[in-house]
Scaffold this motif. Sequence first.
Motif, PDB file in Angstrom:
ATOM      1  N   VAL A  90     -25.370  88.911 -45.344  1.00  0.00           N
ATOM      2  CA  VAL A  90     -24.900  89.984 -44.461  1.00  0.00           C
ATOM      3  C   VAL A  90     -25.687  89.942 -43.147  1.00  0.00           C
ATOM      4  O   VAL A  90     -25.116  90.042 -42.055  1.00  0.00           O
ATOM      5  CB  VAL A  90     -25.077  91.368 -45.146  1.00  0.00           C
ATOM      6  CG1 VAL A  90     -24.543  92.470 -44.261  1.00  0.00           C
ATOM      7  CG2 VAL A  90     -24.388  91.389 -46.504  1.00  0.00           C
ATOM      8  N   LEU A  91     -27.005  89.768 -43.263  1.00  0.00           N
ATOM      9  CA  LEU A  91     -27.850  89.707 -42.056  1.00  0.00           C
ATOM     10  C   LEU A  91     -27.424  88.531 -41.186  1.00  0.00           C
ATOM     11  O   LEU A  91     -27.273  88.650 -39.971  1.00  0.00           O
ATOM     12  CB  LEU A  91     -29.334  89.550 -42.441  1.00  0.00           C
ATOM     13  CG  LEU A  91     -29.964  90.686 -43.251  1.00  0.00           C
ATOM     14  CD1 LEU A  91     -31.427  90.389 -43.538  1.00  0.00           C
ATOM     15  CD2 LEU A  91     -29.840  92.014 -42.511  1.00  0.00           C
ATOM     16  N   GLY A  92     -27.208  87.397 -41.855  1.00  0.00           N
ATOM     17  CA  GLY A  92     -26.823  86.182 -41.127  1.00  0.00           C
ATOM     18  C   GLY A  92     -25.537  86.402 -40.358  1.00  0.00           C
ATOM     19  O   GLY A  92     -25.440  86.081 -39.173  1.00  0.00           O
ATOM     20  N   TYR A  93     -24.580  87.021 -40.997  1.00  0.00           N
ATOM     21  CA  TYR A  93     -23.290  87.259 -40.352  1.00  0.00           C
ATOM     22  C   TYR A  93     -23.464  88.114 -39.092  1.00  0.00           C
ATOM     23  O   TYR A  93     -22.922  87.840 -38.033  1.00  0.00           O
ATOM     24  CB  TYR A  93     -22.315  87.959 -41.317  1.00  0.00           C
ATOM     25  CG  TYR A  93     -21.265  88.715 -40.554  1.00  0.00           C
ATOM     26  CD1 TYR A  93     -20.190  88.023 -39.996  1.00  0.00           C
ATOM     27  CD2 TYR A  93     -21.397  90.082 -40.305  1.00  0.00           C
ATOM     28  CE1 TYR A  93     -19.264  88.692 -39.215  1.00  0.00           C
ATOM     29  CE2 TYR A  93     -20.483  90.752 -39.526  1.00  0.00           C
ATOM     30  CZ  TYR A  93     -19.426  90.055 -38.984  1.00  0.00           C
ATOM     31  OH  TYR A  93     -18.529  90.712 -38.194  1.00  0.00           O
ATOM     32  N   ALA A  94     -24.266  89.203 -39.251  1.00  0.00           N
ATOM     33  CA  ALA A  94     -24.360  90.169 -38.156  1.00  0.00           C
ATOM     34  C   ALA A  94     -25.407  89.768 -37.109  1.00  0.00           C
ATOM     35  O   ALA A  94     -25.654  90.511 -36.158  1.00  0.00           O
ATOM     36  CB  ALA A  94     -24.687  91.545 -38.733  1.00  0.00           C
TER      37      ALA A  94
END
Length: 433
Positions: A372-376
């Motif tokens: 999720v962090l990577g995506y955002a």
Amino acid sequence: MKKLALHWKILLGMLAGVLFALLLTNFDWGAWFIGDWIKPFGTIFISSLKLIAIPLILAALIKGIADLKDISSLSKMGMRTISIYVVTTVIAVSIGLTVVSLIQPGKTINEDTRTELVEAYGGDADAKLQAAAAQKESGPLQALIDLVPSNIVSAASSNRNMLQVIFFAVFFGISLILIPEEKAKTVKEFFDGLNEVILKMVDLIMLAAPYGVFALMAALVVEAPSPDLFAALAMYGVSVVLGLLLMVVFYIVLVKVFTKKSPTFFLQGIAPAQLLAFSTSSSAATLPVTMERVTEHLGVEEEVSSFVLPIGATINMDGTSLYQAVAAVFIAQAFGMDLSFGTQLGIIATATLASIGSAAVPGAGMVMLVGVLGYAGIPEAGLALIFAVDRPLDMCRTVINVTGDATVSMLVAKSQDKLGDPKVKNWDDTYVK
Ligand code: ASP
């Protein structure tokens, strides 16, 4: 004297464990004593629950599907189950995003605390990042590939492969429906009997639950990081817990509206499973008890519970998805980032997928948070910020994961006309025969 209900006994065991550990931390040898002489009993307790998870899935699912008698009711139930699971997960993430945007816990973290946390937990966070990296090195269809085991014995040898075991059991169950009745009879009876035996094993293990949770809680207290760090992260913790509490309200409303069952009925029925989820931080370890409570105490027929719950334990994690949304935004706030509306919508999608992919074991949600962090575009180093309080929050989100599964099983049962009266009227009769 009137016998104490099981959930009270478990709660007392938990409290006693915390108090006992707090008392012993006053002595030099306290932590050592708990580690060497108390914790092992907690470990044995969790192991005995995990021990029966895979046989339970096999027996219950095969029996459940065979009882359905035709494929169309299976596919109807399957579609319904998966759709409700996805909807509740999306609602959970949205609640998480709303709460974290209103409370803005990341704004309370100053530069110094941030540095302190990153220094203290950077190393621990690295291990999670590595685990996440291992997951990432795969193609888009990897999840599908992972679903089909090439060897059932090796698949059943790890609780992490529950989906593979579920796949095998569904496949086996469907084939059982398709063969002539007289050939299928013996096999069905075998799995029926096996299922009964395993549910009895759950009863027996639950006799030890108050002692097991005593040991688990005592060990957690002596291993917990310093209270100062907890204080720095208080607003973040409050945001997660508040979101999770809203989920409980949401479930109660769902149960009331769709099944007309009262909140007390629902919560009393599921409480021992919730307390166990809290003490073990693992939906997989809790599964046997969730299954027993839902079937015997909430009136869901086995045909439904044996299908909906194992799948839910592996893919439906509302608590985890909510936590992932709150954690991602919290880290972004702490690093002074503003997230656009589009990014927030993306968080809903990625946190839903990440929670589906999280294994039902302690700390799994944090590994998947990396995605999720990577995506955002939020710094992954931020994992170190939330590390200190991850375990207590893991305990809380696991309670919601289990409660969500129980709720959905009631809704699916109701829609299939398979929600009856509980088999056990007196809440604790099952355990003391
Ligand atoms: N511990 C959670 C569970 O087993 C997963 C997680 O959020 O880490 O349901």
